[in-house]
Design a protein around this motif. Structure first.
Motif, PDB file in Angstrom:
ATOM      1  N   GLN A 114       0.815  -1.217   0.000  1.00 51.41           N
ATOM      2  CA  GLN A 114       0.000   0.000   0.000  1.00 51.41           C
ATOM      3  C   GLN A 114       0.849   1.268   0.000  1.00 51.41           C
ATOM      4  O   GLN A 114       0.421   2.299  -0.510  1.00 51.41           O
ATOM      5  CB  GLN A 114      -0.957  -0.018   1.189  1.00 51.41           C
ATOM      6  CG  GLN A 114      -1.960  -1.174   1.151  1.00 51.41           C
ATOM      7  CD  GLN A 114      -2.708  -1.287  -0.163  1.00 51.41           C
ATOM      8  OE1 GLN A 114      -2.896  -2.370  -0.693  1.00 51.41           O
ATOM      9  NE2 GLN A 114      -3.151  -0.165  -0.724  1.00 51.41           N
ATOM     10  N   SER A 126       0.448   4.249  -2.839  1.00 49.59           N
ATOM     11  CA  SER A 126       0.457   5.700  -2.650  1.00 49.59           C
ATOM     12  C   SER A 126       1.545   6.346  -3.498  1.00 49.59           C
ATOM     13  O   SER A 126       1.353   7.418  -4.078  1.00 49.59           O
ATOM     14  CB  SER A 126       0.688   6.040  -1.171  1.00 49.59           C
ATOM     15  OG  SER A 126      -0.355   5.530  -0.367  1.00 49.59           O
ATOM     16  N   LYS A 138       0.312   6.193  -7.290  1.00 45.58           N
ATOM     17  CA  LYS A 138      -0.859   6.990  -7.637  1.00 45.58           C
ATOM     18  C   LYS A 138      -0.716   8.469  -7.258  1.00 45.58           C
ATOM     19  O   LYS A 138      -1.464   9.307  -7.756  1.00 45.58           O
ATOM     20  CB  LYS A 138      -2.098   6.400  -6.951  1.00 45.58           C
ATOM     21  CG  LYS A 138      -2.528   5.040  -7.500  1.00 45.58           C
ATOM     22  CD  LYS A 138      -2.951   5.132  -8.956  1.00 45.58           C
ATOM     23  CE  LYS A 138      -3.414   3.808  -9.509  1.00 45.58           C
ATOM     24  NZ  LYS A 138      -4.807   3.504  -9.217  1.00 45.58           N
ATOM     25  N   ASP A 151      -5.490   2.674  -4.687  1.00 48.70           N
ATOM     26  CA  ASP A 151      -4.030   2.754  -4.684  1.00 48.70           C
ATOM     27  C   ASP A 151      -3.433   1.565  -5.434  1.00 48.70           C
ATOM     28  O   ASP A 151      -2.431   1.692  -6.131  1.00 48.70           O
ATOM     29  CB  ASP A 151      -3.499   2.779  -3.246  1.00 48.70           C
ATOM     30  CG  ASP A 151      -3.899   4.052  -2.514  1.00 48.70           C
ATOM     31  OD1 ASP A 151      -4.239   5.036  -3.188  1.00 48.70           O
ATOM     32  OD2 ASP A 151      -3.881   4.045  -1.267  1.00 48.70           O
TER      33      ASP A 151
END
Length: 319
Positions: free
Chosen positions: A53, A57, A60, A103
């Motif tokens: 994750q 981030s 994106k 994400d």
């Protein structure tokens, strides 16, 4: 900060309940913590996002900005050793309502990648080479693949205990020795300590598999857990033994394949995060300082108690 708060005379009782810190990168463990242990154990869980994750981030937000495109125009695929990573990517916490994008858009396991290659009769040896984006590559300038030290599950225990020893006690930890559970027979439970002037100042552990996880949680509930940090993974032997990993050939057993994979992984060159030029560049251009408000917002998340099925509409269950 958690460690310092427990040692501060001004710390209140609430702050003193946040150790041990429990690693948060394993979605199987997080799912168990949210559904089974609920509000009790979540305050102990690290708020740091998993590597998957964090990369979401990064792609994106930072990378989309570098390319000058909308995050929704990027389709981000993650390859993982674990089916639960699909559930993690689908969490509402990792969906941007404004940009209407996740994400991480898709998660494929290692075994699924192999299946796709076999179905399409694709051989890596026959594919044309292509240049990797330098920022996202873990291949250095001489073509050497590098990773993290401390095992195939991310090396959180090893990195954090070295960092904590240096920044809390100015002690350099160059090598780590472990004591294993059940007199050395339980390789999925190991602990190590840092000693200063004959006193143990840091006590860390790694607990893999739910038998060891439930024992850790039980100790916390009973107030008998002496650890400051626990690296937790749902799968016995950790991520290299994840449910989505490539299955062994007929000529070898699962244990033999796992031993071979561990040997290959541990032979990789490792890098120190705070000395990684790419990481330093990302902080400079995107996050600012390691503990800036943006870094905390982008690299951290929250976890939520999920009520039991007896008080939840089964048709509306969300992970």
């Amino acid at each position: 900060d958690r460690y310092r708060s427990t040692k501060s005379e001004n710390s209140n009782i609430k702050n003193k309940t946040t150790l041990p810190m429990l690693a948060s990168s394993c979605p199987g463990w997080i799912c168990y913590a949210e559904k089974k242990e609920g509000g009790f154990v979540l305050p102990y869980v690290s708020t740091a996002k998993s590597p998957q994750q964090v990369m979401g981030s990064l792609v994106k937000d930072y990378w989309a900005g570098k390319l000058g495109v909308s995050p929704s125009d990027i389709y981000h695929v993650s390859v993982m050793p674990c089916y639960d990573k699909k559930l993690e990517a689908s969490r509402e916490d990792f969906y941007n309502d404004i940009l209407q994008t996740r994400d991480v858009d898709c998660v494929l396991t290692s075994d699924e990648i192999l299946q796709i290659l076999e179905e399409k009769n694709i051989s890596f040896e026959k594919l044309e080479g292509t240049e990797l984006p330098e920022l996202f590559s873990n291949v250095d300038s001489d073509g050497t693949l590098f990773g993290s030290s401390g095992g195939g599950s991310g090396g959180y225990l090893e990195y954090i205990i070295k960092y904590a020893a240096k920044h809390l006690f100015n002690v350099s930890v160059n090598s780590i020795s472990y004591t294993y559970g059940r007199g050395g027979r339980n390789k999925d439970l190991k602990e190590t300590t840092v000693t200063v002037d004959g006193n143990v100042v840091l006590r860390f552990a790694a607990a893999y598999g739910f038998r060891n996880i439930t024992n850790i949680v039980k100790k916390i509930k009973e107030g008998h857990c002496e650890y400051h940090f626990v690296e937790i993974m749902a799968c016995p032997r950790g991520c290299l033994n994840g449910g989505g990993q490539i299955k062994p050939l007929q000529s070898e057993t699962s244990a033999q394949l796992l031993t071979r994979v561990e040997s290959i992984y541990n032979s990789q060159k490792s890098s120190i995060p705070e000395e990684n030029s790419k990481a330093l560049l990302i902080y400079k251009e995107w996050l600012g300082t390691p503990f800036s408000d943006k870094a905390k917002r982008v690299l951290h998340t929250t976890y939520h108690h999920v009520p039991g099925l007896e008080i939840t509409n089964p048709l509306a269950i969300k992970w």
